[in-house]
Design a protein around this motif. Structure first.
Motif, PDB file in Angstrom:
ATOM      1  N   PRO A   1      56.286  -1.436  36.274  1.00  0.00           N
ATOM      2  CA  PRO A   1      55.793  -2.959  37.365  1.00  0.00           C
ATOM      3  C   PRO A   1      54.103  -3.421  38.042  1.00  0.00           C
ATOM      4  O   PRO A   1      54.099  -4.581  38.027  1.00  0.00           O
ATOM      5  CB  PRO A   1      56.693  -2.311  38.606  1.00  0.00           C
ATOM      6  N   ALA A   2      53.607  -2.604  37.131  1.00  0.00           N
ATOM      7  CA  ALA A   2      52.293  -3.300  37.003  1.00  0.00           C
ATOM      8  C   ALA A   2      51.856  -4.334  36.403  1.00  0.00           C
ATOM      9  O   ALA A   2      50.657  -5.028  37.024  1.00  0.00           O
ATOM     10  CB  ALA A   2      51.138  -2.629  37.441  1.00  0.00           C
ATOM     11  N   LEU A   3      52.313  -4.283  35.170  1.00  0.00           N
ATOM     12  CA  LEU A   3      52.506  -5.157  34.459  1.00  0.00           C
ATOM     13  C   LEU A   3      53.481  -6.883  34.315  1.00  0.00           C
ATOM     14  O   LEU A   3      54.537  -6.142  34.538  1.00  0.00           O
ATOM     15  CB  LEU A   3      52.021  -5.103  33.392  1.00  0.00           C
TER      16      LEU A   3
ATOM     17  N   ARG B   1      50.998 -10.207  31.571  1.00  0.00           N
ATOM     18  CA  ARG B   1      49.273 -10.348  32.398  1.00  0.00           C
ATOM     19  C   ARG B   1      49.098  -9.255  33.444  1.00  0.00           C
ATOM     20  O   ARG B   1      50.398  -8.433  33.851  1.00  0.00           O
ATOM     21  CB  ARG B   1      49.775 -11.666  32.880  1.00  0.00           C
ATOM     22  N   TRP B   2      48.654  -9.194  34.149  1.00  0.00           N
ATOM     23  CA  TRP B   2      47.999  -8.604  35.147  1.00  0.00           C
ATOM     24  C   TRP B   2      46.939  -9.087  36.094  1.00  0.00           C
ATOM     25  O   TRP B   2      46.450  -9.816  35.831  1.00  0.00           O
ATOM     26  CB  TRP B   2      47.379  -6.901  34.421  1.00  0.00           C
ATOM     27  N   ASN B   3      47.425  -7.844  37.427  1.00  0.00           N
ATOM     28  CA  ASN B   3      46.644  -8.367  38.381  1.00  0.00           C
ATOM     29  C   ASN B   3      45.835  -7.840  38.256  1.00  0.00           C
ATOM     30  O   ASN B   3      45.644  -6.337  38.195  1.00  0.00           O
ATOM     31  CB  ASN B   3      48.034  -8.691  39.801  1.00  0.00           C
ATOM     32  N   ARG B   4      43.932  -8.199  38.899  1.00  0.00           N
ATOM     33  CA  ARG B   4      42.718  -6.757  39.468  1.00  0.00           C
ATOM     34  C   ARG B   4      43.213  -5.369  40.623  1.00  0.00           C
ATOM     35  O   ARG B   4      42.661  -4.695  39.811  1.00  0.00           O
ATOM     36  CB  ARG B   4      41.520  -7.261  40.438  1.00  0.00           C
ATOM     37  N   ARG B   5      44.030  -5.866  41.129  1.00  0.00           N
ATOM     38  CA  ARG B   5      44.646  -4.635  41.888  1.00  0.00           C
ATOM     39  C   ARG B   5      45.004  -3.767  41.142  1.00  0.00           C
ATOM     40  O   ARG B   5      45.671  -2.310  41.264  1.00  0.00           O
ATOM     41  CB  ARG B   5      45.308  -4.813  43.308  1.00  0.00           C
TER      42      ARG B   5
ATOM     43  N   GLY C   1      44.257 -10.685  33.766  1.00  0.00           N
ATOM     44  CA  GLY C   1      43.799 -10.564  32.647  1.00  0.00           C
ATOM     45  C   GLY C   1      44.832 -10.909  31.902  1.00  0.00           C
ATOM     46  O   GLY C   1      46.535 -10.974  32.107  1.00  0.00           O
ATOM     47  N   ALA C   2      45.263 -10.738  30.637  1.00  0.00           N
ATOM     48  CA  ALA C   2      46.076 -10.466  29.892  1.00  0.00           C
ATOM     49  C   ALA C   2      46.145  -8.940  28.864  1.00  0.00           C
ATOM     50  O   ALA C   2      44.960  -8.900  28.854  1.00  0.00           O
ATOM     51  CB  ALA C   2      46.571 -11.388  28.834  1.00  0.00           C
ATOM     52  N   LEU C   3      47.318  -8.934  28.715  1.00  0.00           N
ATOM     53  CA  LEU C   3      47.133  -7.500  27.461  1.00  0.00           C
ATOM     54  C   LEU C   3      47.635  -8.163  26.595  1.00  0.00           C
ATOM     55  O   LEU C   3      48.403  -8.662  26.592  1.00  0.00           O
ATOM     56  CB  LEU C   3      47.827  -6.349  28.065  1.00  0.00           C
TER      57      LEU C   3
ATOM     58  N   VAL D   1      46.987  -1.247  33.615  1.00  0.00           N
ATOM     59  CA  VAL D   1      46.708  -1.209  32.423  1.00  0.00           C
ATOM     60  C   VAL D   1      45.596  -0.517  31.780  1.00  0.00           C
ATOM     61  O   VAL D   1      45.449  -0.411  29.876  1.00  0.00           O
ATOM     62  CB  VAL D   1      44.928  -2.631  32.472  1.00  0.00           C
ATOM     63  N   GLU D   2      44.258   0.148  32.766  1.00  0.00           N
ATOM     64  CA  GLU D   2      43.960   0.758  31.184  1.00  0.00           C
ATOM     65  C   GLU D   2      44.906   2.215  30.493  1.00  0.00           C
ATOM     66  O   GLU D   2      44.775   2.926  28.930  1.00  0.00           O
ATOM     67  CB  GLU D   2      42.689   1.424  31.934  1.00  0.00           C
ATOM     68  N   ALA D   3      45.825   2.587  31.016  1.00  0.00           N
ATOM     69  CA  ALA D   3      47.167   3.715  30.825  1.00  0.00           C
ATOM     70  C   ALA D   3      47.764   3.141  30.044  1.00  0.00           C
ATOM     71  O   ALA D   3      48.166   3.739  28.589  1.00  0.00           O
ATOM     72  CB  ALA D   3      47.962   3.693  32.150  1.00  0.00           C
ATOM     73  N   PHE D   4      48.005   1.895  29.489  1.00  0.00           N
ATOM     74  CA  PHE D   4      48.864   1.358  28.598  1.00  0.00           C
ATOM     75  C   PHE D   4      47.869   0.906  27.157  1.00  0.00           C
ATOM     76  O   PHE D   4      48.145   1.288  26.532  1.00  0.00           O
ATOM     77  CB  PHE D   4      49.272  -0.256  29.251  1.00  0.00           C
ATOM     78  N   LEU D   5      46.871   1.126  27.258  1.00  0.00           N
ATOM     79  CA  LEU D   5      45.937   0.317  26.054  1.00  0.00           C
ATOM     80  C   LEU D   5      45.796   1.544  25.476  1.00  0.00           C
ATOM     81  O   LEU D   5      45.369   2.019  24.451  1.00  0.00           O
ATOM     82  CB  LEU D   5      44.175   0.298  26.959  1.00  0.00           C
TER      83      LEU D   5
END
Ligand code: 3AM
Length: 177
Positions: A26-28, A125-129, A82-84, A134-138
């Protein structure tokens, strides 16, 4: 005013691969299947006659079809998030097409694009918090890859805002020889 951009639409099997990579985090904020694209040139807001000039200049552009494949994943960081995105290879043919699109846009009276071109397909798109999601998805998708696919056209899109959010409508499609 019409908010326009020029992009490549990935074929269905590539869209399916990208959708399958999206998880239920839900974070993305995931891009809908209809909105998946590889931007060649962001144009921005133009009046209808200018939009017609841009479409005419794109129609005069001559370029050949080429192959791309999905290769890897990455992120852009802005101040509050930012964006993934999914990367593509090889970059040369798509950069060459983007350069021709850029020339056509300038012929139609647009100011030159000053920013460097980084071909990518935005996935979320993701929010800074939510930086950790994002890192886990990467980490999970570092080796995302596809078979080669043929790029046989590019598209002028209008970006419209409705009560369901932003969606992209095809204004015109331009075949590659
Ligand atoms: O292809 P992506 O999703 O990375 O972020 C917008 C989207 O990029 C970008 O153009 C694409 C289609 O909307 N965009 C939106 N506003 C922009 C601007 N002012 C912009 N790109 C550059 N300058």
């Amino acid at each position: 005013m019409h908010r326009l951009f020029v992009a490549i639409r990935p074929p269905e099997e590539i869209r399916d691969l990208l959708i399958d990579a999206m998880d239920d985090s839900p974070a993305l904020r995931w891009v809908g299947e209809d909105n998946l694209h590889l931007t060649l040139r962001f144009i921005g807001e133009v009046e209808r006659p200018h939009a017609n000039d841009i479409a005419a200049a794109l129609d005069r552009l001559r370029s050949t079809a080429f192959q791309l494949r999905i290769s890897g994943i990455g992120k852009f960081e802005q101040r509050n998030g930012g964006a993934l995105w999914a990367g593509i290879e090889p970059k040369e043919p798509v950069a060459a097409l983007a350069a021709k699109v850029e020339r056509a846009c300038q012929q139609a009276g647009l100011e030159p694009e000053r920013r460097a071109y980084h071909p990518h397909i935005t996935l979320a798109r993701w929010n800074r918090r939510n930086a950790e999601a994002v890192e886990a998805f990467l980490r999970r998708n570092a080796d995302l890859a596809s078979a080669p696919f043929e790029v046989t056209s590019f598209i002028l899109y209008e970006s419209r805002l409705s009560r369901h959010g932003r969606h992209y409508e095809e204004v015109a499609a331009f075949p590659l020889g």
